[in-house]
Write an enzyme that holds these catalytic residues in place. Structure first.
Site, PDB file in Angstrom:
ATOM      1  N   GLU A  19       0.803  -1.226   0.000  1.00 19.03           N
ATOM      2  CA  GLU A  19       0.000   0.000   0.000  1.00 19.03           C
ATOM      3  C   GLU A  19       0.835   1.273   0.000  1.00 19.03           C
ATOM      4  OE1 GLU A  19      -2.588  -0.580   3.338  1.00 19.03           O
ATOM      5  OE2 GLU A  19      -4.026  -1.767   2.184  1.00 19.03           O
ATOM      6  N   GLU A  63       7.280 -21.981   7.613  1.00 17.26           N
ATOM      7  CA  GLU A  63       7.791 -21.089   8.655  1.00 17.26           C
ATOM      8  C   GLU A  63       8.863 -21.744   9.522  1.00 17.26           C
ATOM      9  OE1 GLU A  63       5.201 -21.170  12.576  1.00 17.26           O
ATOM     10  OE2 GLU A  63       3.975 -20.563  10.860  1.00 17.26           O
TER      11      GLU A  63
END
Length: 272
Positions: free
Chosen positions: A82, A113
């Site tokens: 953004e 992960e």
């Protein structure tokens, strides 16, 4: 830190969720959510320290990197993605990377992960250096992907920070500028996409917004470098130009905006 005392994994304050009405469920979630901004408020000094060093690095040409897994990784990617449309900065100035790669944005990649080495491999593809800042995001504070990335970055002299939701975590111990937002038990036990995710999102908003303001990407309270990528933003930009150049009509302001490509350039040209 023992796994048995992780705040993010501790039992919910609410019992018998499966027996509650919709109204009771929503009310309970809302009650828990109200505590999150207060938890963030307590760590503003930690956020301030992280922002200050990030601004310093980025003013010298550095970049900001986020790494995380699952919800934490997705939140970093959202924040990074953004920044270009909102503040007109180049793609690649703020970079979000998550365990499992881009495919993990929509679908979980099993055990991604758990790899201590992969984060540094991912960061190396972007040629991260000691000019940059790396922020690890992990609600639990124990994600191997994040820990490994921070450890390697520290060894390379890179400024490191983190956003975690447990006190005294291994992630925080490997970050030079840790932000530890302890929000307490989740409404659904262990569902850290809820309060913990909200806290991380609030901190990310604060970090990137404060950094961009200090880098001069906001004038007054306006996003003067935002990208004009749709009609809504063109309309918003036109009104910003009119507020600065009060003698222009809407059509005149919009024409000037589209000619120059940004509110900042439109205002500068109009003031000449």
């Amino acid at each position: 830190m023992s796994e048995n005392i992780l705040t993010t994994e501790s039992p919910s304050n609410h019992q018998g969720l499966d027996q509650k009405s919709v109204l009771e469920i929503l009310t309970g979630i809302n009650e828990e959510d109200k505590s999150v901004p207060l938890s963030v408020e307590k760590v503003i000094p930690q956020i301030e320290a992280l922002v200050e060093v990030t601004v310093e690095k980025m003013k010298s040409g550095g970049r900001l990197f986020y790494i995380g897994a699952g919800t934490s990784g997705r939140l970093g990617i959202v924040d990074a993605s953004e920044c270009p449309p909102t503040y007109g900065v180049p793609h690649g100035m703020v970079v979000g990377i998550m365990a499992g790669g881009d495919s993990a944005i929509r679908k979980a990649v099993e055990f991604a992960e758990d790899d201590l080495e992969q984060a540094w491999k991912d960061l190396s593809e972007h040629k991260i250096s000691n000019k940059d800042v790396l922020i690890g995001i992990a609600a639990s504070g124990r994600t191997p992907y994040v820990i490994g990335g921070l450890k390697k970055a520290n060894g390379e002299g890179i400024v490191t920070g983190c956003i975690v939701c447990n006190q005294g975590s291994e992630v925080a111990q490997n970050a030079k500028f840790p932000v530890e937002v302890v929000v307490g038990p989740e409404y659904v036990t262990g569902s850290t996409r809820m309060k913990s995710g909200t806290a991380q999102k609030l901190v990310l908003n604060m970090v990137s917004t404060a950094v961009m303001i200090r880098l001069g990407k906001v004038k007054g309270n306006r996003m003067v470098d935002m990208q004009l990528s749709n009609e809504k933003l063109v309309d918003r930009g036109t009104k910003m130009v009119m507020q600065e150049l009060t003698d222009l009509t809407y059509d005149e302001a919009q024409k000037l905006l589209l000619e120059t490509g940004s509110v900042r350039r439109a205002v500068l040209k109009g003031q000449k």
